[in-house]
Design a protein around this motif. Sequence first.
Motif, PDB file in Angstrom:
ATOM      1  N   SER A 135       0.827  -1.207   0.000  1.00  0.00           N
ATOM      2  CA  SER A 135       0.000   0.000   0.000  1.00  0.00           C
ATOM      3  C   SER A 135       0.863   1.260   0.000  1.00  0.00           C
ATOM      4  CB  SER A 135      -0.915   0.013   1.221  1.00  0.00           C
ATOM      5  OG  SER A 135      -0.137   0.174   2.393  1.00  0.00           O
ATOM      6  N   ARG A 136       0.271   2.350  -0.466  1.00  0.00           N
ATOM      7  CA  ARG A 136       0.984   3.630  -0.496  1.00  0.00           C
ATOM      8  C   ARG A 136       1.311   4.068   0.928  1.00  0.00           C
ATOM      9  NH1 ARG A 136      -1.811   8.167  -3.760  1.00  0.00           N
ATOM     10  NH2 ARG A 136      -0.961   6.951  -5.488  1.00  0.00           N
ATOM     11  N   TYR A 137       0.388   3.780   1.855  1.00  0.00           N
ATOM     12  CA  TYR A 137       0.578   4.159   3.259  1.00  0.00           C
ATOM     13  C   TYR A 137       1.902   3.597   3.787  1.00  0.00           C
ATOM     14  CZ  TYR A 137       0.027   3.899   8.321  1.00  0.00           C
ATOM     15  OH  TYR A 137       0.245   3.977   9.666  1.00  0.00           O
ATOM     16  N   VAL A 138       2.099   2.298   3.588  1.00  0.00           N
ATOM     17  CA  VAL A 138       3.331   1.662   4.099  1.00  0.00           C
ATOM     18  C   VAL A 138       4.544   2.182   3.347  1.00  0.00           C
ATOM     19  CG1 VAL A 138       4.572  -0.538   4.208  1.00  0.00           C
ATOM     20  CG2 VAL A 138       2.235  -0.387   5.062  1.00  0.00           C
ATOM     21  N   ARG A 139       4.364   2.473   2.042  1.00  0.00           N
ATOM     22  CA  ARG A 139       5.486   2.997   1.265  1.00  0.00           C
ATOM     23  C   ARG A 139       5.950   4.340   1.831  1.00  0.00           C
ATOM     24  NH1 ARG A 139       3.920   2.878  -4.705  1.00  0.00           N
ATOM     25  NH2 ARG A 139       2.550   1.353  -3.738  1.00  0.00           N
ATOM     26  N   VAL A 140       5.001   5.157   2.239  1.00  0.00           N
ATOM     27  CA  VAL A 140       5.345   6.464   2.820  1.00  0.00           C
ATOM     28  C   VAL A 140       5.950   6.283   4.207  1.00  0.00           C
ATOM     29  CG1 VAL A 140       4.391   8.622   3.722  1.00  0.00           C
ATOM     30  CG2 VAL A 140       3.629   7.756   1.500  1.00  0.00           C
ATOM     31  N   VAL A 141       5.277   5.485   5.033  1.00  0.00           N
ATOM     32  CA  VAL A 141       5.681   5.337   6.437  1.00  0.00           C
ATOM     33  C   VAL A 141       7.054   4.682   6.564  1.00  0.00           C
ATOM     34  CG1 VAL A 141       5.075   4.123   8.564  1.00  0.00           C
ATOM     35  CG2 VAL A 141       3.339   5.350   7.318  1.00  0.00           C
ATOM     36  N   SER A 142       7.452   3.886   5.567  1.00  0.00           N
ATOM     37  CA  SER A 142       8.746   3.202   5.680  1.00  0.00           C
ATOM     38  C   SER A 142       9.819   3.903   4.857  1.00  0.00           C
ATOM     39  CB  SER A 142       8.605   1.748   5.217  1.00  0.00           C
ATOM     40  OG  SER A 142       8.267   1.720   3.839  1.00  0.00           O
ATOM     41  N   HIS A 143       9.490   5.072   4.290  1.00  0.00           N
ATOM     42  CA  HIS A 143      10.485   5.777   3.486  1.00  0.00           C
ATOM     43  C   HIS A 143      11.435   6.551   4.397  1.00  0.00           C
ATOM     44  CE1 HIS A 143      12.338   8.414   0.548  1.00  0.00           C
ATOM     45  NE2 HIS A 143      11.872   7.606  -0.391  1.00  0.00           N
ATOM     46  N   PRO A 144      12.748   6.480   4.117  1.00  0.00           N
ATOM     47  CA  PRO A 144      13.724   7.172   4.966  1.00  0.00           C
ATOM     48  C   PRO A 144      13.405   8.656   5.143  1.00  0.00           C
ATOM     49  CG  PRO A 144      14.853   5.828   3.333  1.00  0.00           C
ATOM     50  CD  PRO A 144      13.393   5.704   3.043  1.00  0.00           C
ATOM     51  N   ALA A 145      12.838   9.289   4.123  1.00  0.00           N
ATOM     52  CA  ALA A 145      12.494  10.707   4.225  1.00  0.00           C
ATOM     53  C   ALA A 145      11.396  10.934   5.261  1.00  0.00           C
ATOM     54  CB  ALA A 145      12.040  11.245   2.862  1.00  0.00           C
ATOM     55  N   PHE A 146      10.713   9.856   5.640  1.00  0.00           N
ATOM     56  CA  PHE A 146       9.696   9.942   6.700  1.00  0.00           C
ATOM     57  C   PHE A 146      10.262   9.410   8.014  1.00  0.00           C
ATOM     58  CE2 PHE A 146       6.224   8.183   9.223  1.00  0.00           C
ATOM     59  CZ  PHE A 146       5.308   9.233   9.221  1.00  0.00           C
ATOM     60  N   THR A 147      10.927   8.259   7.973  1.00  0.00           N
ATOM     61  CA  THR A 147      11.341   7.600   9.223  1.00  0.00           C
ATOM     62  C   THR A 147      12.451   8.347   9.943  1.00  0.00           C
ATOM     63  OG1 THR A 147      12.945   6.172   8.085  1.00  0.00           O
ATOM     64  CG2 THR A 147      10.701   5.315   8.350  1.00  0.00           C
ATOM     65  N   ILE A 148      13.400   8.932   9.199  1.00  0.00           N
ATOM     66  CA  ILE A 148      14.511   9.610   9.873  1.00  0.00           C
ATOM     67  C   ILE A 148      14.025  10.879  10.584  1.00  0.00           C
ATOM     68  CG2 ILE A 148      16.775  10.717   9.559  1.00  0.00           C
ATOM     69  CD1 ILE A 148      17.339   8.613   7.370  1.00  0.00           C
ATOM     70  N   PRO A 149      13.244  11.767   9.904  1.00  0.00           N
ATOM     71  CA  PRO A 149      12.697  12.920  10.633  1.00  0.00           C
ATOM     72  C   PRO A 149      11.802  12.512  11.794  1.00  0.00           C
ATOM     73  CG  PRO A 149      12.496  13.270   8.277  1.00  0.00           C
ATOM     74  CD  PRO A 149      12.970  11.859   8.457  1.00  0.00           C
ATOM     75  N   LEU A 150      11.017  11.453  11.639  1.00  0.00           N
ATOM     76  CA  LEU A 150      10.135  11.003  12.721  1.00  0.00           C
ATOM     77  C   LEU A 150      10.977  10.575  13.926  1.00  0.00           C
ATOM     78  CD1 LEU A 150       7.195  10.148  13.634  1.00  0.00           C
ATOM     79  CD2 LEU A 150       7.807   7.854  12.859  1.00  0.00           C
ATOM     80  N   PHE A 151      12.040   9.847  13.641  1.00  0.00           N
ATOM     81  CA  PHE A 151      12.922   9.345  14.689  1.00  0.00           C
ATOM     82  C   PHE A 151      13.536  10.515  15.455  1.00  0.00           C
ATOM     83  CE2 PHE A 151      16.950   7.327  16.125  1.00  0.00           C
ATOM     84  CZ  PHE A 151      16.396   6.259  16.805  1.00  0.00           C
ATOM     85  N   ILE A 152      13.970  11.535  14.701  1.00  0.00           N
ATOM     86  CA  ILE A 152      14.585  12.718  15.321  1.00  0.00           C
ATOM     87  C   ILE A 152      13.529  13.530  16.081  1.00  0.00           C
ATOM     88  CG2 ILE A 152      15.789  14.880  14.835  1.00  0.00           C
ATOM     89  CD1 ILE A 152      16.862  13.345  12.263  1.00  0.00           C
ATOM     90  N   ALA A 153      12.357  13.708  15.438  1.00  0.00           N
ATOM     91  CA  ALA A 153      11.306  14.524  16.055  1.00  0.00           C
ATOM     92  C   ALA A 153      10.792  13.896  17.346  1.00  0.00           C
ATOM     93  CB  ALA A 153      10.154  14.707  15.073  1.00  0.00           C
ATOM     94  N   SER A 154      10.812  12.554  17.410  1.00  0.00           N
ATOM     95  CA  SER A 154      10.281  11.937  18.623  1.00  0.00           C
ATOM     96  C   SER A 154      11.237  12.136  19.797  1.00  0.00           C
ATOM     97  CB  SER A 154       9.985  10.457  18.390  1.00  0.00           C
ATOM     98  OG  SER A 154      11.147   9.693  18.511  1.00  0.00           O
ATOM     99  N   LEU A 155      12.480  12.550  19.521  1.00  0.00           N
ATOM    100  CA  LEU A 155      13.365  12.970  20.612  1.00  0.00           C
ATOM    101  C   LEU A 155      13.128  14.438  20.947  1.00  0.00           C
ATOM    102  CD1 LEU A 155      16.850  11.421  19.741  1.00  0.00           C
ATOM    103  CD2 LEU A 155      15.499  10.937  21.762  1.00  0.00           C
ATOM    104  N   TYR A 156      13.394  15.301  19.965  1.00  0.00           N
ATOM    105  CA  TYR A 156      13.351  16.744  20.215  1.00  0.00           C
ATOM    106  C   TYR A 156      11.924  17.215  20.499  1.00  0.00           C
ATOM    107  CZ  TYR A 156      18.136  16.836  18.513  1.00  0.00           C
ATOM    108  OH  TYR A 156      19.481  16.613  18.359  1.00  0.00           O
TER     109      TYR A 156
END
Length: 349
Positions: A135-156
């Motif tokens: 699905s497009r949803y999983v394609r977006v959610v697992s894209h590095p352009a999404f996961t790396i900012p999410l990972f950083i944002a969940s700290l800061y």
Amino acid sequence: MHHHGGMTQLGPFSFSTMWTWSPDWVFLLAGLVVLGLYAAGVVRLHRRGDRWPIGRMVGWAAGVASMLAVTCTGLNDYGMVLFSAHMIQHMVLSMLTPILLLLGAPITLALRALRPAGKGRPRGPRELLVALLHSRYVRVVSHPAFTIPLFIASLYGVYFTPLFDTLMQYRLGHVFMMVHFLFTGLAFFWPIMGVDPGPHRPGHVMRIIELFMGMPFHAFFGVAVMMAGHPLVTTFTAAGAPPGTNLLEDQKLAGGITWAFGEIPTAIVLIALVYQWMGSEQRHARRRDRAEERSGDAELEAYNAYLASLHKGDRPRGAGPASAPAASTAQGAQTAAAAAPTVPAAEAG
């Protein structure tokens, strides 16, 4: 549960007080359920005569164990009143548990253990899982352009804004935050670990780059927390903390834990990646060898058949028995060629 439901004051934070049994039922039940489902999948494969690597079972069990270790022990109680204890929970749930769970390859197990629905039937769980993976949803959610900012944002975003204090007022908020850390970690490491199928499967070098893109932000965050001269969050108060706690010292410890913890998952992931890399190179080499063997044999047989037909050149073609072996070898070559693509696929799985 914010004020410990009339619990007595916690003693000093130490290893012995940390490892007391204090179950958080949400995580305990979730952990037991996913362990049970995984075991059921492995049992079904074994009954069918399929092997499932022991290393993957160990990874999954260790992942669940690491989750329970920080949510169903005294550490969870301290996590409500001490920044350092909370940070241990956050780090394990976002950076250790996800890696171990992903090494268990749960999606692969599910795809192999769930039975296909069969033609003409409504889509079963397996079909829904495949559809979800594509699905497009999983394609977006697992894209590095999404996961790396999410990972950083969940700290800061959690600690440098009022979000943390808001969530920590409610028992549900605390659980939500823990679940969020776990899923953020899963999303971040899923494309990198690459045991399971997923929409983004970058090459091994790209995965290592992705891993290292997130880490400096992580280290910088830890240093920023260590350097802060005032309490970053208002949840942890001197009244709630164990007697004699220096809140700023504890906050420095929390930052140090964050900073140091980045190295552990990095090391585990790098080792796993190098191991997978070597494995995939070996598989490619084996595949090439087999392809050469097969095509070599087929060509040789065809050539021999051709020589035989020349040798019996005085006969009309297809009349005598001499062409029978030629035909059978040609058929043999065809069946060999037809069988060819299925062999590596079976092995790659």
